[in-house]
Scaffold this active site. Structure first.
Site, PDB file in Angstrom:
ATOM      1  N   PHE A  22       0.830  -1.397   0.154  1.00 18.61           N
ATOM      2  CA  PHE A  22      -0.251  -0.142  -0.204  1.00 18.61           C
ATOM      3  C   PHE A  22       0.933   1.155  -0.011  1.00 18.61           C
ATOM      4  O   PHE A  22       0.995   2.185   0.615  1.00 18.61           O
ATOM      5  CB  PHE A  22      -1.349  -0.077   1.385  1.00 18.61           C
ATOM      6  CG  PHE A  22      -2.426   0.624   1.323  1.00 18.61           C
ATOM      7  CD1 PHE A  22      -2.812   0.660   0.415  1.00 18.61           C
ATOM      8  CD2 PHE A  22      -2.810   1.692   1.930  1.00 18.61           C
ATOM      9  CE1 PHE A  22      -4.419   1.556   0.190  1.00 18.61           C
ATOM     10  CE2 PHE A  22      -3.635   2.359   2.584  1.00 18.61           C
ATOM     11  CZ  PHE A  22      -4.931   2.470   0.935  1.00 18.61           C
ATOM     12  N   THR A  70       4.091  -5.252  -4.103  1.00 15.47           N
ATOM     13  CA  THR A  70       4.496  -5.035  -2.630  1.00 15.47           C
ATOM     14  C   THR A  70       6.256  -3.901  -3.478  1.00 15.47           C
ATOM     15  O   THR A  70       6.895  -4.343  -4.432  1.00 15.47           O
ATOM     16  CB  THR A  70       5.927  -6.226  -1.971  1.00 15.47           C
ATOM     17  OG1 THR A  70       5.655  -7.038  -2.920  1.00 15.47           O
ATOM     18  CG2 THR A  70       4.458  -6.450  -1.411  1.00 15.47           C
ATOM     19  N   GLU A 110       0.610  -5.462 -16.243  1.00 11.89           N
ATOM     20  CA  GLU A 110       0.836  -4.379 -17.311  1.00 11.89           C
ATOM     21  C   GLU A 110       1.514  -3.363 -17.176  1.00 11.89           C
ATOM     22  O   GLU A 110       2.714  -3.217 -17.504  1.00 11.89           O
ATOM     23  CB  GLU A 110      -0.558  -4.094 -17.687  1.00 11.89           C
ATOM     24  CG  GLU A 110      -0.205  -3.534 -19.150  1.00 11.89           C
ATOM     25  CD  GLU A 110       0.066  -3.276 -20.452  1.00 11.89           C
ATOM     26  OE1 GLU A 110      -0.374  -3.997 -21.435  1.00 11.89           O
ATOM     27  OE2 GLU A 110       1.650  -3.088 -20.542  1.00 11.89           O
ATOM     28  N   ASP A 128      17.874  -2.324 -12.823  1.00 13.22           N
ATOM     29  CA  ASP A 128      16.781  -2.123 -13.404  1.00 13.22           C
ATOM     30  C   ASP A 128      16.857  -3.182 -14.724  1.00 13.22           C
ATOM     31  O   ASP A 128      15.460  -3.376 -15.008  1.00 13.22           O
ATOM     32  CB  ASP A 128      16.510  -0.676 -12.517  1.00 13.22           C
ATOM     33  CG  ASP A 128      15.207  -0.209 -13.102  1.00 13.22           C
ATOM     34  OD1 ASP A 128      14.003  -1.108 -12.928  1.00 13.22           O
ATOM     35  OD2 ASP A 128      14.582   0.768 -14.521  1.00 13.22           O
ATOM     36  N   LYS A 131      14.032  -5.147 -16.658  1.00 15.06           N
ATOM     37  CA  LYS A 131      12.654  -5.218 -17.530  1.00 15.06           C
ATOM     38  C   LYS A 131      13.099  -5.561 -18.836  1.00 15.06           C
ATOM     39  O   LYS A 131      11.943  -5.720 -19.312  1.00 15.06           O
ATOM     40  CB  LYS A 131      12.466  -3.586 -17.648  1.00 15.06           C
ATOM     41  CG  LYS A 131      11.862  -2.482 -16.037  1.00 15.06           C
ATOM     42  CD  LYS A 131      11.697  -1.209 -16.911  1.00 15.06           C
ATOM     43  CE  LYS A 131      11.848  -0.768 -15.625  1.00 15.06           C
ATOM     44  NZ  LYS A 131      12.054   1.101 -15.387  1.00 15.06           N
TER      45      LYS A 131
END
Lengths: 346, 346
Positions: A15, A103, A156, A227, A231
């Site tokens: 959250f 998360t 997505e 990163d 991806k």
């Protein structure tokens, strides 16, 4: 396709900014979009690692959950029913139809998101994630599990926020095979390199990015290409049917690049950028990440974008997808878009 | 969604470069794509304006039809059954499930494609077109007719060939509203203006384009922005729910632009290009076409592209779609992609 449940019970694991924005918009435009399609959303649970968790089968009061979260306070007071001690307990027990896995990512392992997705799929919940981890490290097994359970596993938001990439390839390019791709996908290195073009040293540019809060806690995650590698795996696994993991990516970061090099590239009509590529090779899909001199005027380095990707296909040639300014609204939209898709069986 | 017919009977109205390429690929990769999805295609009819027509309920011999067409000979010898005198007769009688409307466009009226589509939809055939006319002049009524008949009317190939635009917006952006768009959509003017940047006069650049065969028979169609205006209407009608026609477009062409102006723009870091825009206004959607100075480095003028479009949306910000080199293969792919969609009820 069976008719969607009514109400549609939603559980959020995580959250942070994306989950909170999704919850906010559910009270406004997202709620209207869903109701216009005959879907009545109800958030029945929210679990966090450090700010408690809450389940209410009748629907959590989102405004209160949001104000507790914004104040850094625990969600526990909103909980109704038997006490749940852990996120694993929460995933096993929350009365839900769709679980959102949002998360924070550990880019080296993809955990704990993979475990969360597995637990939810085993229970027969649809899983929607904006998390790269499960897709980079375990897409094939998670999709197979989802298929066996007759539910959806969509992601997505894992790359380029809510810009349709995965759903585009799956729904709008029937029969076309993705032969490879090239993309500019890490906005932090783009920002740093463009500041270096303007005369900053590498150190100054990094400090500016850190001051603006756009780097990860550990800047090597961006600078050394982790990163981008994650991806690249997400895209290769989802678009090319690969089963490649980040450690297998041929990876070079931008740490060795100097401001002088970035400026020299620009003088010669190029921009130094961290580019992700994939190609099919005899032994599978090869994913690579590294700095490249991209001609000014190339699609990948066009202005005003937070990400750009070119897919090379067999039947349709090259297709480029470009995201304008991307942020939390765009990632939240990915959750909405996937939610509609899993419920409508797209 | 009812199960697709078996075999799927296809009728082609128009058998120019796109129709012929589609027929060729149906014997190869397209056929494989369809069979892999459980679809067995059979071309039962082909009609042309000047090279005859042929119907065979058992399936036309495509290789023979292609060699007749390439030789400029009539298709009539392939016909079996009662004689059909006109294309209208053909559309009324051909035993088919899907009709492809791929005749040449009259950009001022959208005919005869609109009539063809209407006749086929009234018979309960799915209609797939790569033709801008029916979409620019009559999309709303054709879609309503298709809905009443329980069939599809799709037109992915109308703009940017087979690059997913319409199917993307319809299937991958649920609930998002397109607020406007900007696009570089007429490759002939792009070619002419880029030659002018390199030092050609407007007249020389036009003659070169004509010699390369990339202009319409009447070059004013491109130069005065009619083609771009028609495309703007197609996009506005399909993506923004508008019902706007080409004569309502605020239209300015490139005829007045000199080589000196194109070169001066480039020296100041811009490219003069014919840009199509649409915005929502109190009285509906406003579409405009005109030359603009676009900064070098802008997505719309990035290199190596035959078309680029940015959609501005409410929930997802800006999304750009870019086509690499576009040609007859890409337009043929649009037909395949729409065929799959109408049959699978997407």
């Amino acid at each position: 396709v069976s008719p969607p449940p009514d109400p549609v019970r939603l559980a959020l694991v995580g959250f942070g900014s994306v989950g909170r924005r999704f919850a906010e918009l559910l009270g406004g435009p997202y709620g209207r979009v869903l109701r216009a399609r005959g879907l009545r959303p109800r958030v029945t649970g929210i679990a966090t690692a450090r700010h408690g968790l809450a389940v209410d089968p009748e629907g959590l009061p989102l405004a209160r959950a949001l104000s507790l979260a914004r104040a850094g306070r625990t969600l526990d007071p909103l909980h109704r029913g038997p006490r749940l001690r852990t996120i694993a307990d929460f995933i096993r027990r929350v009365p839900a139809d769709v679980l959102f896995e949002i998360t924070p990512l550990d880019p080296r392992t993809g955990q704990p998101a993979i475990r969360h997705a597995q637990m939810a799929l085993r229970r027969g919940l649809h899983v929607v994630t904006a998390n790269k981890g499960p897709v980079a490290f375990a897409r094939r097994s998670l999709r197979a599990l989802a298929r066996r359970q007759g539910v959806g596993f969509l992601h997505e938001g894992a790359v380029m926020d809510g810009t349709p990439i995965f759903n585009l390839a799956e729904r709008c390019l029937p029969g076309a095979r993705v032969l490879g791709f090239r993309g500019l996908l890490n906005s932090t290195t783009t920002r740093i390199l463009s500041r270096m073009e303007q005369g900053r040293s590498a150190e100054e540019a990094l400090r500016e990015a850190q001051a603006a809060g756009v780097t990860e806690a550990d800047p090597r995650h961006d600078l050394e290409g982790w990163d981008a590698a994650v991806k690249g795996c997400v895209l290769a696994n989802a678009l090319m049917g690969a089963d490649v993991r980040p450690p297998q990516v041929r990876r070079k970061g931008i740490s060795g690049i100097t401001g002088a090099q970035a400026q020299a590239a620009l003088r010669s009509g190029h921009r130094l950028r961290l580019i992700v590529r994939a190609v099919r090779a005899p032994r599978g899909v090869l994913v690579s990440v590294g700095p490249e001199k991209v001609p000014v005027g190339d699609f990948l380095v066009s202005a005003g974008s937070d990400g750009a990707l070119v897919l090379a296909t067999d039947l349709m040639g090259e297709i480029g997808i470009w995201e304008g300014a991307g942020g939390v609204d765009q990632t939240a939209y990915a959750l909405l878009s996937d939610l509609v898709a899993v419920l409508e069986g797209a």
